[in-house]
Design a protein around this motif. Structure first.
Motif, mmCIF file in Angstrom:
data_model
loop_
_atom_site.group_PDB
_atom_site.id
_atom_site.type_symbol
_atom_site.label_atom_id
_atom_site.label_comp_id
_atom_site.label_asym_id
_atom_site.label_seq_id
_atom_site.Cartn_x
_atom_site.Cartn_y
_atom_site.Cartn_z
ATOM 1 N N PRO A 39 -11.229 20.836 -7.236
ATOM 2 C CA PRO A 39 -9.595 21.060 -6.636
ATOM 3 C C PRO A 39 -9.528 22.270 -7.314
ATOM 4 O O PRO A 39 -8.523 23.125 -6.934
ATOM 5 C CB PRO A 39 -8.878 20.034 -7.094
ATOM 6 N N GLU A 40 -9.719 22.528 -8.608
ATOM 7 C CA GLU A 40 -9.294 23.802 -9.568
ATOM 8 C C GLU A 40 -10.015 25.100 -8.746
ATOM 9 O O GLU A 40 -9.056 25.903 -8.581
ATOM 10 C CB GLU A 40 -9.723 23.804 -10.819
ATOM 11 N N TYR A 44 -6.892 27.737 -4.045
ATOM 12 C CA TYR A 44 -6.212 28.913 -3.166
ATOM 13 C C TYR A 44 -7.155 29.388 -2.123
ATOM 14 O O TYR A 44 -7.232 30.333 -1.564
ATOM 15 C CB TYR A 44 -5.806 30.184 -3.938
ATOM 16 N N LEU A 45 -8.349 28.404 -2.003
ATOM 17 C CA LEU A 45 -9.252 28.683 -0.860
ATOM 18 C C LEU A 45 -9.501 27.755 0.175
ATOM 19 O O LEU A 45 -10.683 27.428 0.441
ATOM 20 C CB LEU A 45 -10.523 28.858 -1.910
ATOM 21 N N GLY A 46 -8.402 27.224 0.496
ATOM 22 C CA GLY A 46 -8.421 26.093 1.395
ATOM 23 C C GLY A 46 -8.461 24.487 1.126
ATOM 24 O O GLY A 46 -8.603 23.891 1.802
ATOM 25 N N GLY A 47 -8.606 24.462 -0.324
ATOM 26 C CA GLY A 47 -8.558 22.957 -0.631
ATOM 27 C C GLY A 47 -9.974 22.558 -0.841
ATOM 28 O O GLY A 47 -11.181 23.116 -0.147
ATOM 29 N N PRO A 48 -10.382 21.501 -1.903
ATOM 30 C CA PRO A 48 -11.927 20.996 -1.973
ATOM 31 C C PRO A 48 -12.018 20.285 -0.736
ATOM 32 O O PRO A 48 -11.457 19.851 0.164
ATOM 33 C CB PRO A 48 -11.584 20.026 -3.288
ATOM 34 N N ARG A 49 -13.577 20.331 -0.436
ATOM 35 C CA ARG A 49 -14.263 19.445 0.270
ATOM 36 C C ARG A 49 -14.699 17.988 0.012
ATOM 37 O O ARG A 49 -15.070 18.157 -1.204
ATOM 38 C CB ARG A 49 -15.255 20.226 1.106
ATOM 39 N N LEU A 54 -20.109 17.109 1.331
ATOM 40 C CA LEU A 54 -21.118 18.229 0.915
ATOM 41 C C LEU A 54 -22.536 17.677 0.446
ATOM 42 O O LEU A 54 -23.739 18.456 0.699
ATOM 43 C CB LEU A 54 -20.625 18.656 -0.291
ATOM 44 N N GLU A 55 -22.652 16.780 0.177
ATOM 45 C CA GLU A 55 -23.965 15.988 -0.351
ATOM 46 C C GLU A 55 -25.226 16.184 0.863
ATOM 47 O O GLU A 55 -26.297 16.358 0.811
ATOM 48 C CB GLU A 55 -23.922 14.726 -0.940
#
Length: 204
Positions: A39-40, A44-49, A54-55
């Protein structure tokens, strides 16, 4: 974004005072997932996935393409610096038809605040100036991203315009290589002595 285009790849690993910039390897997979799930990093990059997504989605050797450098510190990946071509459909261009090289970067939170992003981006820009003589590089970041705005200034990007995209004000800047006596050379603000780096950059 599209790939950088015809260029000898991968280049030999580039060493700075504290870092190595190199092609991605299988051992970097966990760090790639962490960058995309954080999240950090993704503020500013569209939020965490989602991490479970992702795995399954991240390949065994992630990020292996022209223009993407893994940034290594003490043998471990701490972030990435990427040079891609900006799509013609996006706002913000300095060439007719677009396709400018665009700098983006993302670093793990534990690597923030030590100037690593400035050091790595300066090295990538120096490589680009040699590989694509005379071409400008653009950078786009949200104006709310104070760290990224400061990094753009340290790297000698000059503001070209601002516009609204992704529901936020975007800052769009341009960097050009300095040409002393006919030799290409990266513009050199005093970046390697800095003590603060960004948490991420580029467009969402």
């Amino acid at each position: 974004m599209t790939e950088l285009g015809p260029v000898a790849w991968p280049p030999a690993p580039m060493r700075t005072e504290r870092l190595v910039l190199r092609e991605s390897e299988a051992r970097d997979r966990a760090a790639f997932i962490e960058l995309l799930a954080s999240p950090e990093v993704r503020t500013y990059l569209g939020g965490p996935r989602p991490r479970d997504e992702l795995e399954h989605a991240v390949p065994e050797v992630p990020g292996r393409r022209r223009g993407l450098f893994v940034v290594e510190r003490d043998g471990a990946m701490i972030g990435t610096v990427t040079l891609d071509r900006r799509g013609a459909e996006r706002p913000g261009h300095v060439r007719p038809g677009g396709g400018e090289a665009e700098l983006s970067y993302a670093f793990l939170p534990e690597a923030w605040g030590s100037g690593y992003a400035a050091e790595a981006c300066a090295a990538a820009l120096g490589w680009f100036a040699g590989a694509f003589p005379g071409e400008p590089v653009v950078l786009c970041t949200q104006t709310a991203n104070d760290r990224s705005m400061r990094l753009a200034a340290k790297l000698a990007f000059t503001e070209a315009r601002r516009f609204e995209e992704y529901g936020a004000e975007q800052w769009f800047g341009v960097w050009s290589p300095v040409v002393p006596d006919g030799q290409w050379e990266i513009a050199k603000p005093p970046i390697l002595r800095l003590t603060a780096g960004p948490q991420g950059g580029g467009t969402p």
